[in-house]
Design an enzyme around this catalytic site. Structure first.
Site, PDB file in Angstrom:
ATOM      1  N   THR A  64     -38.822 -14.562  10.383  1.00 12.24           N
ATOM      2  CA  THR A  64     -38.466 -13.510  11.330  1.00 12.24           C
ATOM      3  C   THR A  64     -37.480 -12.530  10.704  1.00 12.24           C
ATOM      4  O   THR A  64     -37.210 -12.592   9.496  1.00 12.24           O
ATOM      5  CB  THR A  64     -37.976 -14.135  12.671  1.00 12.24           C
ATOM      6  OG1 THR A  64     -37.843 -13.094  13.625  1.00 12.24           O
ATOM      7  CG2 THR A  64     -36.658 -14.881  12.524  1.00 12.24           C
ATOM      8  N   LYS A  68     -39.495 -10.478   7.127  1.00 10.53           N
ATOM      9  CA  LYS A  68     -40.960 -10.434   7.241  1.00 10.53           C
ATOM     10  C   LYS A  68     -41.629  -9.632   6.114  1.00 10.53           C
ATOM     11  O   LYS A  68     -42.758  -9.937   5.730  1.00 10.53           O
ATOM     12  CB  LYS A  68     -41.374  -9.836   8.587  1.00 10.53           C
ATOM     13  CG  LYS A  68     -41.206 -10.802   9.749  1.00 10.53           C
ATOM     14  CD  LYS A  68     -41.803 -10.223  11.023  1.00 10.53           C
ATOM     15  CE  LYS A  68     -41.631 -11.175  12.176  1.00 10.53           C
ATOM     16  NZ  LYS A  68     -42.314 -10.726  13.395  1.00 10.53           N
ATOM     17  N   ASN A  89     -45.390 -13.517   8.891  1.00 10.46           N
ATOM     18  CA  ASN A  89     -44.544 -14.256   9.845  1.00 10.46           C
ATOM     19  C   ASN A  89     -44.798 -15.759   9.797  1.00 10.46           C
ATOM     20  O   ASN A  89     -44.132 -16.514  10.497  1.00 10.46           O
ATOM     21  CB  ASN A  89     -44.715 -13.727  11.284  1.00 10.46           C
ATOM     22  CG  ASN A  89     -45.942 -14.290  11.954  1.00 10.46           C
ATOM     23  OD1 ASN A  89     -46.942 -14.594  11.294  1.00 10.46           O
ATOM     24  ND2 ASN A  89     -45.887 -14.445  13.257  1.00 10.46           N
ATOM     25  N   ASP A 104     -48.773 -12.327  14.368  1.00  5.00           N
ATOM     26  CA  ASP A 104     -48.249 -11.449  15.428  1.00  5.00           C
ATOM     27  C   ASP A 104     -49.364 -10.639  16.102  1.00  5.00           C
ATOM     28  O   ASP A 104     -49.357 -10.457  17.324  1.00  5.00           O
ATOM     29  CB  ASP A 104     -47.211 -10.472  14.862  1.00  5.00           C
ATOM     30  CG  ASP A 104     -45.878 -11.155  14.579  1.00  5.00           C
ATOM     31  OD1 ASP A 104     -45.574 -12.166  15.239  1.00  5.00           O
ATOM     32  OD2 ASP A 104     -45.146 -10.676  13.696  1.00  5.00           O
ATOM     33  N   GLY A 130     -43.349   3.264  18.821  1.00  3.80           N
ATOM     34  CA  GLY A 130     -42.732   2.589  17.685  1.00  3.80           C
ATOM     35  C   GLY A 130     -43.602   2.650  16.450  1.00  3.80           C
ATOM     36  O   GLY A 130     -44.805   2.948  16.543  1.00  3.80           O
ATOM     37  N   GLY A 132     -42.515   0.364  13.592  1.00  2.00           N
ATOM     38  CA  GLY A 132     -41.985  -0.715  12.751  1.00  2.00           C
ATOM     39  C   GLY A 132     -43.018  -1.814  12.566  1.00  2.00           C
ATOM     40  O   GLY A 132     -44.216  -1.597  12.761  1.00  2.00           O
ATOM     41  N   ALA A 134     -43.700  -4.485  14.324  1.00  2.00           N
ATOM     42  CA  ALA A 134     -44.447  -4.863  15.521  1.00  2.00           C
ATOM     43  C   ALA A 134     -45.531  -3.831  15.831  1.00  2.00           C
ATOM     44  O   ALA A 134     -46.629  -4.178  16.267  1.00  2.00           O
ATOM     45  CB  ALA A 134     -43.494  -5.007  16.704  1.00  2.00           C
ATOM     46  N   TYR A 220     -39.213  -9.345  25.790  1.00  2.00           N
ATOM     47  CA  TYR A 220     -39.310 -10.352  26.867  1.00  2.00           C
ATOM     48  C   TYR A 220     -37.931 -10.770  27.374  1.00  2.00           C
ATOM     49  O   TYR A 220     -37.796 -11.713  28.158  1.00  2.00           O
ATOM     50  CB  TYR A 220     -40.110 -11.572  26.392  1.00  2.00           C
ATOM     51  CG  TYR A 220     -39.519 -12.259  25.190  1.00  2.00           C
ATOM     52  CD1 TYR A 220     -38.517 -13.207  25.321  1.00  2.00           C
ATOM     53  CD2 TYR A 220     -39.956 -11.938  23.907  1.00  2.00           C
ATOM     54  CE1 TYR A 220     -37.958 -13.812  24.219  1.00  2.00           C
ATOM     55  CE2 TYR A 220     -39.404 -12.539  22.800  1.00  2.00           C
ATOM     56  CZ  TYR A 220     -38.403 -13.481  22.957  1.00  2.00           C
ATOM     57  OH  TYR A 220     -37.850 -14.067  21.855  1.00  2.00           O
TER      58      TYR A 220
HETATM   59  P1  ATR Z   1     -39.801  -4.374  14.107  1.00  2.00           P
HETATM   60  O1  ATR Z   1     -40.242  -4.907  12.776  1.00  2.00           O
HETATM   61  O2  ATR Z   1     -39.275  -5.437  15.032  1.00  2.00           O
HETATM   62  O3  ATR Z   1     -40.819  -3.500  14.765  1.00  2.00           O
HETATM   63  P2  ATR Z   1     -38.240  -2.166  13.058  1.00  2.00           P
HETATM   64  O4  ATR Z   1     -39.089  -2.030  11.866  1.00  2.00           O
HETATM   65  O5  ATR Z   1     -36.755  -2.103  12.871  1.00  2.00           O
HETATM   66  O6  ATR Z   1     -38.464  -3.534  13.814  1.00  2.00           O
HETATM   67  O7  ATR Z   1     -38.699  -1.094  14.150  1.00  2.00           O
HETATM   68  C1  ATR Z   1     -37.985  -0.831  15.288  1.00  2.00           C
HETATM   69  C2  ATR Z   1     -38.675   0.273  16.069  1.00  2.00           C
HETATM   70  O8  ATR Z   1     -37.829   0.626  17.191  1.00  2.00           O
HETATM   71  C3  ATR Z   1     -38.854   1.558  15.271  1.00  2.00           C
HETATM   72  O9  ATR Z   1     -40.028   2.201  15.715  1.00  2.00           O
HETATM   73  C4  ATR Z   1     -37.604   2.356  15.656  1.00  2.00           C
HETATM   74  O10 ATR Z   1     -37.719   3.753  15.494  1.00  2.00           O
HETATM   75  P3  ATR Z   1     -37.305   4.452  14.097  1.00  2.00           P
HETATM   76  O11 ATR Z   1     -38.463   4.234  13.174  1.00  2.00           O
HETATM   77  O12 ATR Z   1     -37.074   5.863  14.440  1.00  2.00           O
HETATM   78  O13 ATR Z   1     -36.056   3.740  13.634  1.00  2.00           O
HETATM   79  C5  ATR Z   1     -37.505   2.014  17.113  1.00  2.00           C
HETATM   80  N1  ATR Z   1     -36.145   2.255  17.626  1.00  2.00           N
HETATM   81  C6  ATR Z   1     -35.063   1.495  17.436  1.00  2.00           C
HETATM   82  N2  ATR Z   1     -33.987   2.044  18.051  1.00  2.00           N
HETATM   83  C7  ATR Z   1     -34.417   3.194  18.640  1.00  2.00           C
HETATM   84  C8  ATR Z   1     -33.801   4.215  19.454  1.00  2.00           C
HETATM   85  N3  ATR Z   1     -32.504   4.156  19.787  1.00  2.00           N
HETATM   86  N4  ATR Z   1     -34.571   5.231  19.899  1.00  2.00           N
HETATM   87  C9  ATR Z   1     -35.892   5.304  19.588  1.00  2.00           C
HETATM   88  N5  ATR Z   1     -36.522   4.369  18.841  1.00  2.00           N
HETATM   89  C10 ATR Z   1     -35.808   3.325  18.362  1.00  2.00           C
END
Ligand code: ATR
Length: 272
Positions: A64, A68, A89, A104, A130, A132, A134, A220
Site C-alpha cells: 500500500t 505501490k 498491490n 485494485d 482523479g 493517481g 486509484a 469508505y
Molecule cells: P492514489 O494512488 O491513492 O490515487 P495519488 O496518486 O496521490 O493517490 O492521487 C491522489 C489523487 O487525489 C490525485 O488525483 C490528486 O490530484 P493531483 O494529481 O492534482 O495531486 C487528488 N487530490 C488530492 N488532493 C486534492 C485536492 N486538495 N484537490 C483536488 N484533488 C486532489
C-alpha cells in the site's frame, strides 16, 4: 509448522490498514494455519526490508501507500494487469522470487457490478475524478469491462492528460468544469482522497446530473461521504467504497491460501 503461511501488508504508515482484519477473519473462518500482519517499511528500507521478511518465511504481501509504484523495481516478474496499471498491490513469493500483480481494478469493478448489476458496460459513460494510482486502476477496469468512452478530470490537468495519452475514447475534462460535465455521463467515480476523514472536502455538485447517474466513491471512511449523501438525496444509485477494499483482498487471499474467500455482510460490518 511447515504449512504455516505468513503474509502481510507493507506500507508507511501502516497502522490505519484494515487489511489485517479482513485476511485474519478469512484465515480463521476457513480454519487455515497462517497469519497476516501489518508491517511498517520506510521507502529507504523497502527492498532490504522485503528481503528480510522473505528470509523470515513470508510468502505473500499486499502493498500500500507509498510503495505501490516503487515496489515494481523490486519484483522479479510483473503480470500484464499490474504493468498496464503501473502499480502493484499484491506480491506472491515463490522460490525466493517476487511476483507482482494488481487486484485494485478487480476489486473496484467487482464491487460496482455487485452493487449495481450493470451488465453491459458499452452503455456506461463514466467520469473519473482523479489521476493517481486509484484512477489508473479505475480506467483499466472500466475499459476492460467494455466502456467505449471515459472522461477524466483532475486538479493537475497534466496528470489526467498523461493517463489518457494514447488510449482510445478517453477525454480529459478541465477540473473547473467537473460539475457541468455530468450531463452526458452515467457513472461518476471519485478516486481521489477528497472527502475522507482528515482530508479536504470534495467540491462536486450533482445539479447537472441525469436521473440515471450512478455515483461511486472509493473513499469508505466515512462510508457515506458528502458526495454519496448528495446522490442519496437526489435519489440516485450510489456505491460505497468498502466493497472495493473487500473485493481487492479476495484474489490476493486466493493466491496465497488457495481458497477463494467469500465477501459477506458480516465481514463488512466487522471492518466498518
Ligand atoms: P492514489 O494512488 O491513492 O490515487 P495519488 O496518486 O496521490 O493517490 O492521487 C491522489 C489523487 O487525489 C490525485 O488525483 C490528486 O490530484 P493531483 O494529481 O492534482 O495531486 C487528488 N487530490 C488530492 N488532493 C486534492 C485536492 N486538495 N484537490 C483536488 N484533488 C486532489
Amino acid at each position: 509448522m511447515s504449512d504455516f503461511i505468513k503474509t502481510g501488508v507493507i506500507g508507511h504508515p501502516i497502522s490505519h490498514s484494515k487489511s489485517p482484519i479482513i485476511h485474519n477473519y478469512w484465515i480463521q473462518k476457513y480454519g487455515l494455519t497462517g497469519s497476516y500482519e501489518a508491517i511498517d517499511l520506510s521507502c529507504e528500507n523497502l527492498e532490504q526490508g522485503l528481503r528480510k521478511l522473505i528470509d523470515e518465511g513470508f510468502t505473500g504481501f499486499n502493498v500500500t501507500v507509498p510503495h505501490k509504484i516503487s515496489v515494481m523495481s523490486v519484483c522479479d516478474s510483473i503480470d500484464n494487469v499490474a504493468n498496464t496499471i503501473g502499480a502493484i498491490n499484491t506480491i506472491s513469493v515463490k522460490g525466493g522470487k517476487l511476483h507482482g500483480t494488481n487486484t485494485d481494478a478487480y476489486g473496484l469493478l467487482e464491487n460496482l457490478i455487485k452493487q449495481t448489476k450493470i451488465k453491459d458496460f458499452v452503455k456506461i459513460h463514466p467520469l473519473i475524478l482523479g489521476a493517481g494510482g486509484a484512477a489508473r486502476s479505475a480506467l483499466y477496469a472500466l475499459q476492460k469491462a467494455g466502456c467505449k468512452t471515459v472522461k477524466i478530470t483532475n486538479r493537475t490537468q497534466e496528470r489526467a492528460e498523461a493517463l489518457a495519452d494514447g488510449k482510445n475514447g478517453v477525454e480529459v475534462i478541465n477540473w473547473e468544469n467537473r460539475d457541468k460535465s455530468l450531463g452526458d455521463v452515467n457513472l461518476l467515480i471519485n478516486t481521489t482522497s477528497l472527502g475522507m476523514i482528515g482530508q479536504n472536502s470534495l467540491e462536486m455538485g450533482l445539479y447537472a446530473s441525469k436521473s440515471d447517474l450512478i455515483v461511486y466513491d472509493i473513499v469508505y471512511n466515512p462510508l457515506m461521504t458528502d458526495l454519496l449523501q448528495q446522490a442519496k438525496a437526489k435519489n440516485l444509485k450510489y456505491v460505497t467504497g468498502i466493497g472495493m477494499l473487500l473485493h481487492q483482498a479476495q484474489p490476493a487471499f486466493e493466491q496465497w491460501f488457495g481458497i477463494k474467500p467469500e465477501v459477506t455482510k458480516e465481514l463488512e460490518d466487522l471492518v466498518l
